[in-house]
Scaffold this motif. Structure first.
Motif, short mmCIF file in Angstrom:
data_model
loop_
_atom_site.label_atom_id
_atom_site.label_comp_id
_atom_site.label_asym_id
_atom_site.label_seq_id
_atom_site.Cartn_x
_atom_site.Cartn_y
_atom_site.Cartn_z
N GLN A 180 34.10 43.77 101.43
CA GLN A 180 32.77 44.30 101.90
C GLN A 180 31.74 43.30 102.15
OE1 GLN A 180 31.64 47.30 98.86
NE2 GLN A 180 29.93 45.99 98.27
N ASP A 181 31.24 43.04 103.34
CA ASP A 181 30.33 42.11 103.87
C ASP A 181 31.01 40.82 103.66
OD1 ASP A 181 28.57 44.17 104.08
OD2 ASP A 181 27.78 43.84 101.99
N THR A 197 32.71 32.67 99.07
CA THR A 197 32.73 33.84 100.15
C THR A 197 33.01 33.57 101.51
OG1 THR A 197 30.31 33.66 100.35
CG2 THR A 197 30.92 35.04 98.47
N GLY A 198 32.68 34.34 102.49
CA GLY A 198 32.80 34.04 103.78
C GLY A 198 34.41 34.36 104.58
N PRO A 199 34.51 34.83 105.47
CA PRO A 199 35.79 35.45 106.07
C PRO A 199 37.01 34.82 105.39
CG PRO A 199 34.24 34.72 107.82
CD PRO A 199 33.86 34.28 106.41
N ALA A 254 41.55 43.97 108.53
CA ALA A 254 40.22 43.93 108.44
C ALA A 254 39.30 43.93 109.58
CB ALA A 254 39.93 42.59 107.35
N GLN A 255 39.97 43.05 110.28
CA GLN A 255 39.17 42.74 111.58
C GLN A 255 39.29 44.13 112.57
OE1 GLN A 255 40.47 39.13 113.59
NE2 GLN A 255 40.62 40.19 115.55
N GLU A 256 40.10 44.71 112.75
CA GLU A 256 40.48 45.81 113.80
C GLU A 256 40.37 47.21 113.01
OE1 GLU A 256 44.39 45.81 115.41
OE2 GLU A 256 44.27 43.72 116.18
N LEU A 274 39.24 48.89 101.75
CA LEU A 274 40.31 47.98 101.44
C LEU A 274 39.94 47.02 100.06
CD1 LEU A 274 42.82 46.18 102.43
CD2 LEU A 274 40.91 44.64 103.55
N ARG A 275 40.81 47.11 99.08
CA ARG A 275 40.73 46.84 97.97
C ARG A 275 42.00 46.04 97.19
NH1 ARG A 275 37.31 48.97 94.24
NH2 ARG A 275 35.98 50.70 95.05
N LEU A 276 41.62 44.99 96.17
CA LEU A 276 42.72 44.37 96.05
C LEU A 276 42.84 44.22 94.24
CD1 LEU A 276 44.05 41.38 96.53
CD2 LEU A 276 41.97 40.38 96.09
N ASP A 277 43.89 44.14 93.70
CA ASP A 277 43.79 44.37 92.33
C ASP A 277 43.60 43.06 91.37
OD1 ASP A 277 46.28 42.77 92.43
OD2 ASP A 277 47.63 44.28 91.54
#
Lengths: 133, 133
Positions: free
Chosen positions: A111-112, B2-4, B46-48, B77-80
């Motif tokens: 997120q964000d 952080t960041g894309p 993530a983008q679409e 959207l999650r990550l383990d």
């Protein structure tokens, strides 16, 4: 073919002889973790009615909960269309699936433009395993 | 960080540059399928805001629903914990995730020592793709 052998012979094992295994809380539907099984782990899971995985990092069978007590009782075992993934609907004893002490391993949410930790630690690894991580 | 870029740099890609991706119905919690993503597929997802996988059999990007219309809109959207699996909570358009025309790919259940098909075909592959399987 039916009979006990079809449990493992039906599965399309990968190059390492493993199949992906998703554990889902049988009541809430929450996805708890993704792990791997070899044929022995799958057979033991069906036989014992508790999740037994193959630990790729340790290179050995991993009876989920053997250290922490957080056993996964298997309520239902499913196989997908191309037979390379299984789904376990489990009763998660202790309410903690993740080795970090969280309910689910999927505790980071995108997120964000960042992966953000959204779930709290219920028990620290020290409480779970009797030693720091 | 952080960041894309952290979307894909945080993931622990396997030897083939892939990560396992579980798709779950965001409303019912039903696990629909397990597929794979490479970094481009994850970035596009993530983008679409729709599930884009990597087809291992075809060796190309696979925009879920591009043939059948059964697009998966990504709600979360999650990550383990060890960053080698992602979880997509999706809105499954058309109500069918599986290429066999069933709601979920996990339509075989282990019971009475056999894998038993428990879910019905909603649309035949011919109806879905305009040709027999």
């Amino acid at each position: 073919m039916t009979g006990p052998n079809s449990l493992t012979t039906t599965v399309r094992w990968n190059d390492q002889g493993l199949v992906a295994a998703i554990a889902q809380d049988w009541e809430t539907g929450e996805v708890l973790m993704l792990a791997w099984m070899n044929a022995e782990a799958l057979a033991l899971t069906a036989q014992e009615g508790r999740a037994v995985y193959w630990s790729r990092s340790r290179g050995q069978l991993w009876r989920k909960g053997e250290s922490s007590g957080n056993v996964q009782r298997v309520r239902e075992l499913r196989l997908d269309c191309d037979a390379d993934a299984v789904l376990l609907k489990v009763e998660q004893l202790g309410g903690i699936a993740c080795h970090t002490g969280r309910r689910s391993c999927f505790y980071q949410r995108w997120q964000d433009d960042a992966w953000v930790v959204t779930d709290t630690v219920i028990k620290t690894p020290e409480e779970l395993y009797g030693k720091p991580e």
